[in-house]
Every structure is written in C-alpha cells, then in structure tokens.
Design an enzyme around this catalytic site. Structure first.
Site, PDB file in Angstrom:
ATOM      1  N   LEU A 125       0.847  -1.197   0.000  1.00 58.85           N
ATOM      2  CA  LEU A 125       0.000   0.000   0.000  1.00 58.85           C
ATOM      3  C   LEU A 125       0.882   1.247   0.000  1.00 58.85           C
ATOM      4  O   LEU A 125       1.646   1.480   0.934  1.00 58.85           O
ATOM      5  CB  LEU A 125      -0.907   0.005   1.226  1.00 58.85           C
ATOM      6  CG  LEU A 125      -1.843   1.213   1.376  1.00 58.85           C
ATOM      7  CD1 LEU A 125      -2.914   1.191   0.295  1.00 58.85           C
ATOM      8  CD2 LEU A 125      -2.476   1.235   2.762  1.00 58.85           C
ATOM      9  N   HIS A 228       5.509   2.900  12.086  1.00 57.52           N
ATOM     10  CA  HIS A 228       6.167   4.087  11.539  1.00 57.52           C
ATOM     11  C   HIS A 228       5.145   5.223  11.431  1.00 57.52           C
ATOM     12  O   HIS A 228       3.983   4.990  11.047  1.00 57.52           O
ATOM     13  CB  HIS A 228       6.741   3.762  10.158  1.00 57.52           C
ATOM     14  CG  HIS A 228       7.680   4.803   9.627  1.00 57.52           C
ATOM     15  ND1 HIS A 228       7.246   6.011   9.132  1.00 57.52           N
ATOM     16  CD2 HIS A 228       9.028   4.806   9.510  1.00 57.52           C
ATOM     17  CE1 HIS A 228       8.283   6.722   8.733  1.00 57.52           C
ATOM     18  NE2 HIS A 228       9.382   6.012   8.947  1.00 57.52           N
TER      19      HIS A 228
END
Length: 346
Positions: A125, A228
């Site tokens: 993605l 992240h």
C-alpha cells in the site's frame, strides 16, 4: 478522480516512479528493476488466471484520470510463505518465579515463527504524498476488500497486514541495530533489500531460541510493535475495518502485524450486489461516499464517489461514472459504504 484497477504491462514506467519514493523499510516495493519486473509479472498472472492461485499476487494501481498517471499501489497476496518462507516474531511472556526467594518476574520474549504460512496478506500500500487528500487513501486500501468480497474463494479465511516499523530519518531501525545486525553484520536497508529475493538466509542466520527483549538496548525495546509515523493512517484505517494487533511483529523492524477474519472485515461484510441504472436526468447524491466496483477480475475497476445513489435496491449512476467503471444498464455492481454504513442510511 482515482480509479483502482489491476496492474498491466504498460504500467512499468509508472510503477518504477512510485518505487523511487517509497523509502527504506517498504520491503514489498523498492527501487529495484528486478523487483519491479517480478511485481508486474506476478500481478498480471494472478488476474489473468481463471483459477485461484495459492500464492497469487493481486497488484492494483491507483490512476489519476485527470493527470493520466499512477499515484499509488495496493496488493493482496493470496497466500504467504508457500514458495518462500514467511517469518515473523511472536511476542510472548515468560515468567520466572521462586517462592523461596520471593521472586516473581515477567519477561517479554520474541520467538521466530512461520505460523501465518498460507494466510492472505494485505500489502504494497503506497500513495504519493500529493495524492493523499479527500478520501483517496481510504479508497486505495478498502477497494481490495470489494475485490475480496466478490472473490472469497481466491483467498484464505485469515487476513494479515504487516505495518512498517519505526526507523529514523536516516532510515536506520533501532530494533535491527539492537538485534539483527549482531547476526547479519548488515545495515538495515541492505538486509531489507536482500529479503525481497532470498529469505532463506534469515532462517540460516537468525537464532532459533527465544530472545529475551530485556537484553536488547532500550531504544530497540521501545519500538517493538510500534508503527512508523507515515504508516499510522494506514493502521487506523485497517483497525476501523476490524483488524487487530495479533502479537506478531516483523523480524527486521519489529513493526506490528494486524489480523482479521475475512468475513469480519466491514467492507466485505457490508457490501452488496446491485443492478445498475444509468441516469443522467436527475442529480444523484449520497451524503456519505459509496465505494463501487464492477465485480470483475481481470478488468476490475473501483472508485469512490458521492455522485451515485441507491434507490429501490438499484444503483443509480450517471453515464460518466458508469463508463469509468465499464458498466452499462442492467449490469451488477459491488457496492459498500466507504466510511459508516451509508447504504443503511439510504
């Protein structure tokens, strides 16, 4: 408007440009000609196959129709670990206790695992920063669930998604520096790239016994299971669809793995198949955007719009949207609410 469609041989240049912007830690798509060729070949093969492929790699691209260029990708791996081993760490707790010494302590451990072999993975993605506006990100990720809902026989009942783990601005992973480098003597970016082509070296060099996390440097311990910052929106989106952290993490950066049963995913559970009515005579509008697809495989198309409406169990579209989706009067379309249950509110 964004249209989500399968990868084609003609997308090589666009995919290469996207790969140049993914950055360190984005294992599934990197700026590597060999990897780009593999992605295109595998993606085309999965969509063109008349029968389900156990490890089929369904690679979709997001095309900006106004700009006539690719701005994102997403993919579904039908089954992981079937041709190359799929490794993760399982987070567990070990208890050390002694009544005589009045000692009781709980210690977190990491155990190398192949538990998710054969599961379906949501992967690859990526959306260009300048395209992250409106509901583009939601469409890109959730369009895969429209495809899965119409083709459940092609996928496993358990669906996982690995979230990118924490790394600093220089691309260094505290977890890798605290653990992996001791066994590989490679920097994080190099090891990450090698894993794209050959995962056998992981099994050969990683310790087979559980790892006590309290023996790792403090900065390595702190990032275990953390996402992240750039990937947090993707995680929140998947959690809104029913995915949950399953106590497995990535062996390179300790990013968390999310998991759901395919039938429990909201966009799979709530989607409907409706007959298309093409109508340019009235103003069609839904207060909540609808995610639409033509329900096909090789010629799959999906988009999200407020300019469509469900009336008497039929899907009313204007001619432009119908043409974009390659639909005509009387065809069957797959429909799901992009956010809350817009269908139920109609």
């Amino acid at each position: 408007m964004l249209i989500i469609r399968p990868i084609t041989e003609n997308d090589r240049e666009g995919l290469t440009e996207l790969a140049k912007q993914t950055g360190t830690g984005f294992t599934s798509m990197q700026d590597c000609p060999r990897r780009i060729e593999d992605m295109i070949a595998s993606g085309c093969a999965a969509f063109e196959s008349g029968e389900p492929l156990e490890d089929g790699y369904y690679l979709f691209v997001a095309e900006d129709l106004e700009q006539d260029r690719l701005v994102g990708t997403c993919a579904i791996q039908a089954g992981v670990g079937l041709s190359d081993p799929f490794y993760s760490y399982h987070l567990d707790t070990t208890v050390h206790a002694s009544r005589e010494l009045n000692v009781y302590s709980k210690v977190q451990t990491l155990s190398l695992s192949n538990f998710h072999t054969g599961c379906t993975e949501m992967c690859t993605l990526f959306l260009l920063p300048e395209a992250r506006k409106g509901f583009n990100g939601h469409l890109l990720s959730k369009s895969r669930f429209l495809f899965m809902g119409q083709n459940q026989h092609r996928f496993d009942s358990t669906v996982i998604a690995e979230m990118r783990g924490f790394s600093d601005q220089e691309g260094s992973s505290p977890f890798w520096e605290g653990l992996g480098r001791h066994f590989f003597n490679l920097d994080f970016a190099t090891a990450d790239k090698l894993s794209m082509h050959d995962k056998v070296f992981i099994a050969e060099l990683m310790p087979k016994n559980p790892i006590y996390t309290n023996l790792l440097p403090s900065d390595a311990q702190q990032v275990i299971g953390h996402t992240h910052p750039h990937t947090l929106p993707a995680r929140k989106l998947l959690e809104s669809e029913g995915f949950r952290f399953n106590h497995y993490v990535d062996i390179f950066d300790a990013g968390p793995m999310l998991e759901a049963q395919v039938g429990d995913i909201r966009s799979v559970r709530e989607q409907r198949r409706l007959t298309v009515v093409v109508d340019d005579t009235q103003r069609l509008y839904s207060s909540n955007p609808l995610m639409l697809s033509n329900g096909k495989i090789k010629n799959f198309r999906a988009l999200a719009t407020k300019h469509a409406q469900i009336i008497n169990d039929s899907l009313y579209l204007n001619a432009y949207i119908a043409d974009t989706l390659q639909l005509k009067q009387g065809d069957i379309a797959a429909v799901a609410p992009l956010f809350i249950s817009a269908i139920a509110a109609e």
